[in-house]
Scaffold this motif. Structure first.
Motif, PDB file in Angstrom:
ATOM      1  N   GLY A   1      -4.709 -19.860  21.576  1.00 46.80           N
ATOM      2  CA  GLY A   1      -4.589 -18.380  21.730  1.00 46.80           C
ATOM      3  C   GLY A   1      -4.126 -17.309  21.031  1.00 46.80           C
ATOM      4  N   ILE A   2      -4.061 -17.518  19.773  1.00 47.65           N
ATOM      5  CA  ILE A   2      -3.299 -16.864  18.816  1.00 47.65           C
ATOM      6  C   ILE A   2      -4.084 -16.327  17.743  1.00 47.65           C
ATOM      7  N   GLU A   3      -3.910 -14.981  17.421  1.00 44.34           N
ATOM      8  CA  GLU A   3      -4.677 -14.155  16.545  1.00 44.34           C
ATOM      9  C   GLU A   3      -3.619 -14.009  15.134  1.00 44.34           C
ATOM     10  N   LEU A   4      -4.170 -14.299  13.976  1.00 43.67           N
ATOM     11  CA  LEU A   4      -3.441 -13.872  12.627  1.00 43.67           C
ATOM     12  C   LEU A   4      -3.740 -12.531  12.357  1.00 43.67           C
ATOM     13  N   LYS A   5      -2.572 -11.809  11.983  1.00 38.60           N
ATOM     14  CA  LYS A   5      -3.055 -10.808  11.250  1.00 38.60           C
ATOM     15  C   LYS A   5      -1.903 -10.472  10.089  1.00 38.60           C
ATOM     16  N   THR A   6      -2.542 -10.116   8.802  1.00 36.35           N
ATOM     17  CA  THR A   6      -1.742 -10.130   7.642  1.00 36.35           C
ATOM     18  C   THR A   6      -1.434  -8.690   7.770  1.00 36.35           C
ATOM     19  N   LEU A   7      -0.201  -8.392   7.236  1.00 34.94           N
ATOM     20  CA  LEU A   7       0.222  -6.981   7.241  1.00 34.94           C
ATOM     21  C   LEU A   7       0.675  -6.549   5.827  1.00 34.94           C
ATOM     22  N   PRO A   8      -0.136  -6.033   5.059  1.00 39.95           N
ATOM     23  CA  PRO A   8       0.422  -5.482   3.719  1.00 39.95           C
ATOM     24  C   PRO A   8       1.595  -4.565   3.751  1.00 39.95           C
ATOM     25  N   ILE A   9       2.811  -4.792   3.063  1.00 36.75           N
ATOM     26  CA  ILE A   9       3.945  -3.899   3.268  1.00 36.75           C
ATOM     27  C   ILE A   9       4.438  -3.257   1.899  1.00 36.75           C
ATOM     28  N   SER A  10       5.056  -2.650   1.855  1.00 35.59           N
ATOM     29  CA  SER A  10       5.585  -1.812   0.579  1.00 35.59           C
ATOM     30  C   SER A  10       6.973  -2.443   0.379  1.00 35.59           C
ATOM     31  N   ARG A  11       7.724  -2.185  -0.859  1.00 28.11           N
ATOM     32  CA  ARG A  11       8.959  -2.766  -1.133  1.00 28.11           C
ATOM     33  C   ARG A  11       9.973  -2.274  -0.370  1.00 28.11           C
ATOM     34  N   LEU A  12       9.705  -1.340   0.425  1.00 26.82           N
ATOM     35  CA  LEU A  12      10.752  -0.835   1.768  1.00 26.82           C
ATOM     36  C   LEU A  12      10.498  -1.433   2.764  1.00 26.82           C
ATOM     37  N   GLY A  13       9.453  -2.058   2.834  1.00 25.41           N
ATOM     38  CA  GLY A  13       9.064  -2.859   4.204  1.00 25.41           C
ATOM     39  C   GLY A  13       8.164  -2.039   5.133  1.00 25.41           C
ATOM     40  N   LYS A  14       7.671  -0.980   4.701  1.00 20.71           N
ATOM     41  CA  LYS A  14       6.726  -0.228   5.537  1.00 20.71           C
ATOM     42  C   LYS A  14       5.254  -0.456   5.452  1.00 20.71           C
ATOM     43  N   PRO A  15       4.799  -0.784   6.397  1.00 21.79           N
ATOM     44  CA  PRO A  15       3.067  -1.147   6.356  1.00 21.79           C
ATOM     45  C   PRO A  15       2.183   0.014   5.371  1.00 21.79           C
TER      46      PRO A  15
END
Length: 222
Positions: free
Chosen positions: A68-82
């Protein structure tokens, strides 16, 4: 890769990917890295799905249906911001009058998510983008309320023929945006006066301000 048999196995696999570049992971699996992602926007997610043993494919169920788990990749910047909003699912535009939040695909998709941040600024070649540390998330009461409120307001606008008045600024955490390969990919919807119209398909997306809060909470940063 076989499907993980439990949550612990999934997280062991996920944490083992931390620090790998997409190129290293692709070589390990035997995948070719595309020159760019314009025509293969879903490539990163598919690569990670393959590495973790996701089995849902394009079916209308979570990526790891047994868990029951969905996978979401999250592209982030070098500062850790989406770097961009996160696609959740396609939005139904007709026959939606009696649908409730708990029955919605948005609610089901976001009930239990494995987030995997990826350092993916545009100046970093695809093969050199780095996989971060994944974390599990389930919406707390406040987050659930915000998601439900946005979903209900957007769905009401769709049902009442206001599809063309909806902008990305609508919603606190959830937004509705066009989701189509090109301007010719039209679908049925309801017009201002209740008449059938043709419009671009729409998708639900999580706003970057929301995913930034999830990152901050997961890693105890400001």
């Amino acid at each position: 890769m076989t499907s993980p048999s439990n949550q612990e196995q999934l997280m062991r696999r996920c944490h083992a990917l931390a620090g790998f570049t997409l190129g290293q992971l692709a070589a390990q699996i035997g995948c070719k890295v595309p020159a760019n992602l314009k025509r293969e926007k879903g490539w990163t997610g598919q690569l990670i799905e393959q590495a973790l043993g996701a089995s849902a494919g394009s079916k209308a169920e979570p990526d790891f249906p047994e868990l029951g788990i969905e996978l979401k990749t999250l592209p982030i910047s070098r500062l850790g911001k989406p770097l961009e909003s996160t696609y959740v699912c396609i939005a139904p535009l007709i026959g939606i009058t009696h649908q409730s939040w708990n029955e919605s695909w948005v609610c089901q998709k976001l009930s239990h998510v494995l987030w995997l941040p990826i350092l993916a600024e545009r100046d970093i070649p695809i093969a050199e983008r780095v996989i971060g540390t994944g974390f599990l998330w389930q919406p707390n009461h406040e987050e659930q309320q915000l998601l439900q409120q946005d979903w209900e307001e957007l769905m009401e606008l769709i049902a009442l023929g206001g599809i063309d008045r909806i902008r990305g600024a609508h919603g606190h955490v959830l937004q509705l945006r066009p989701k189509a390969a090109n301007s010719h990919a039209l679908t049925s919807a309801v017009g201002t006066h209740g008449e059938p119209i043709q419009t671009l398909p729409r998708g639900f997306y999580l706003k970057t301000s929301f995913t930034q809060r999830l990152l901050a909470k997961a890693f105890n940063s400001n």
